[in-house]
Design a protein around this motif. Structure first.
Motif, mmCIF file in Angstrom:
data_model
loop_
_atom_site.group_PDB
_atom_site.id
_atom_site.type_symbol
_atom_site.label_atom_id
_atom_site.label_comp_id
_atom_site.label_asym_id
_atom_site.label_seq_id
_atom_site.Cartn_x
_atom_site.Cartn_y
_atom_site.Cartn_z
ATOM 1 N N MET A 112 8.475 10.404 6.128
ATOM 2 C CA MET A 112 7.722 9.031 5.619
ATOM 3 C C MET A 112 6.816 9.194 4.957
ATOM 4 N N GLU A 113 6.736 8.240 3.956
ATOM 5 C CA GLU A 113 5.669 7.946 2.726
ATOM 6 C C GLU A 113 4.361 7.893 3.548
ATOM 7 N N ASP A 114 3.262 8.375 2.985
ATOM 8 C CA ASP A 114 2.036 8.173 3.622
ATOM 9 C C ASP A 114 1.578 6.986 4.136
ATOM 10 N N GLY A 115 1.556 5.783 3.439
ATOM 11 C CA GLY A 115 1.294 4.488 3.704
ATOM 12 C C GLY A 115 2.263 3.949 4.715
ATOM 13 N N ALA A 116 3.485 4.297 4.907
ATOM 14 C CA ALA A 116 4.062 3.679 5.740
ATOM 15 C C ALA A 116 3.932 4.589 7.272
ATOM 16 N N ALA A 117 3.611 5.633 7.038
ATOM 17 C CA ALA A 117 3.494 6.393 8.286
ATOM 18 C C ALA A 117 2.063 6.137 8.897
ATOM 19 N N LEU A 118 1.154 5.933 7.885
ATOM 20 C CA LEU A 118 -0.007 5.308 8.339
ATOM 21 C C LEU A 118 -0.031 3.968 9.212
ATOM 22 N N ALA A 169 -8.139 3.964 9.466
ATOM 23 C CA ALA A 169 -6.980 3.591 8.369
ATOM 24 C C ALA A 169 -7.534 3.523 7.092
ATOM 25 N N ALA A 170 -8.952 2.980 6.910
ATOM 26 C CA ALA A 170 -9.244 3.010 5.661
ATOM 27 C C ALA A 170 -9.504 4.397 4.986
ATOM 28 N N ARG A 171 -10.019 5.230 5.769
ATOM 29 C CA ARG A 171 -10.288 6.539 5.379
ATOM 30 C C ARG A 171 -9.153 7.342 5.138
ATOM 31 N N ALA A 172 -8.261 7.115 5.991
ATOM 32 C CA ALA A 172 -6.731 7.709 5.880
ATOM 33 C C ALA A 172 -6.025 7.571 4.635
ATOM 34 N N ALA A 173 -6.345 6.037 4.168
ATOM 35 C CA ALA A 173 -5.415 5.572 3.050
ATOM 36 C C ALA A 173 -6.069 5.859 1.792
#
Length: 182
Positions: A112-118, A169-173
């Protein structure tokens, strides 16, 4: 002769040391939720001699304490009830526990791509928390205690959890800093 027990009606949460180490299991979290429900339903002193349910309750608490003794020490139920159970502290523990599984989720979903996984992870944990809050509200409503400060604190806790998830989510993105090539 009536023996009585008196327990605080504070919620049970995971031991912060264990939670920080990421070793909290779903079974333990479920067991601790069940203990907190039992604690909430026993906010008054119960006389064993006058109420057979009190004997059942006392037996259950004793057995739970025995089962948790090896991992959490003596009187785990009573000790956990002494934790800070304010809406903010409770929300912080929920957010910490739930988001602590993100790295494992990423390892299990490397395609999974980072954004989709998050997004998938956040949708999953938010759905679980929403279900948990609904069930807790239903239990508290059934006990006829979901009003006034209790209802307000449940709502505040939910709000703090959702804000915590948004912050995570903001930090992880945020883009990861790549080491500079020398």
């Amino acid at each position: 002769m009536a023996n009585s027990i008196s327990l605080n009606s504070k919620a049970i949460s995971t031991d912060s040391k264990v939670a920080n180490q990421g070793e909290v299991t779903a079974a333990r979290a479920k067991m601790q939720l069940n203990v907190s429900i039992m604690e909430a339903s026993a906010s008054i002193s119960i006389g064993v001699g006058s109420n057979p349910q009190a004997l059942l309750y006392k037996s259950a608490i004793t057995s739970i304490n025995e089962a948790l003794r090896a991992e959490l020490g003596e009187n785990a139920v009573q000790n956990a009830a002494r934790l800070d159970n304010s809406p903010q502290a409770t929300a912080d523990r929920i957010v910490s526990l739930a988001t602590g599984f993100y790295d494992m989720f990423r390892r299990q979903n490397p395609q999974m791509e980072d954004g989709a996984a998050l997004q998938k992870f956040m949708d999953t944990v938010k759905s679980g928390v929403e279900q948990g809050f609904k069930e807790a509200r239903d239990i508290l409503q059934g006990l006829k205690v979901l009003d006034g400060d209790v209802a307000a604190n449940v709502d505040k806790t939910y709000e703090f959890v959702m804000k915590g998830f948004d912050a995570f989510a903001a930090r992880a993105a945020e883009p990861k800093e790549e080491p500079e090539a020398a």
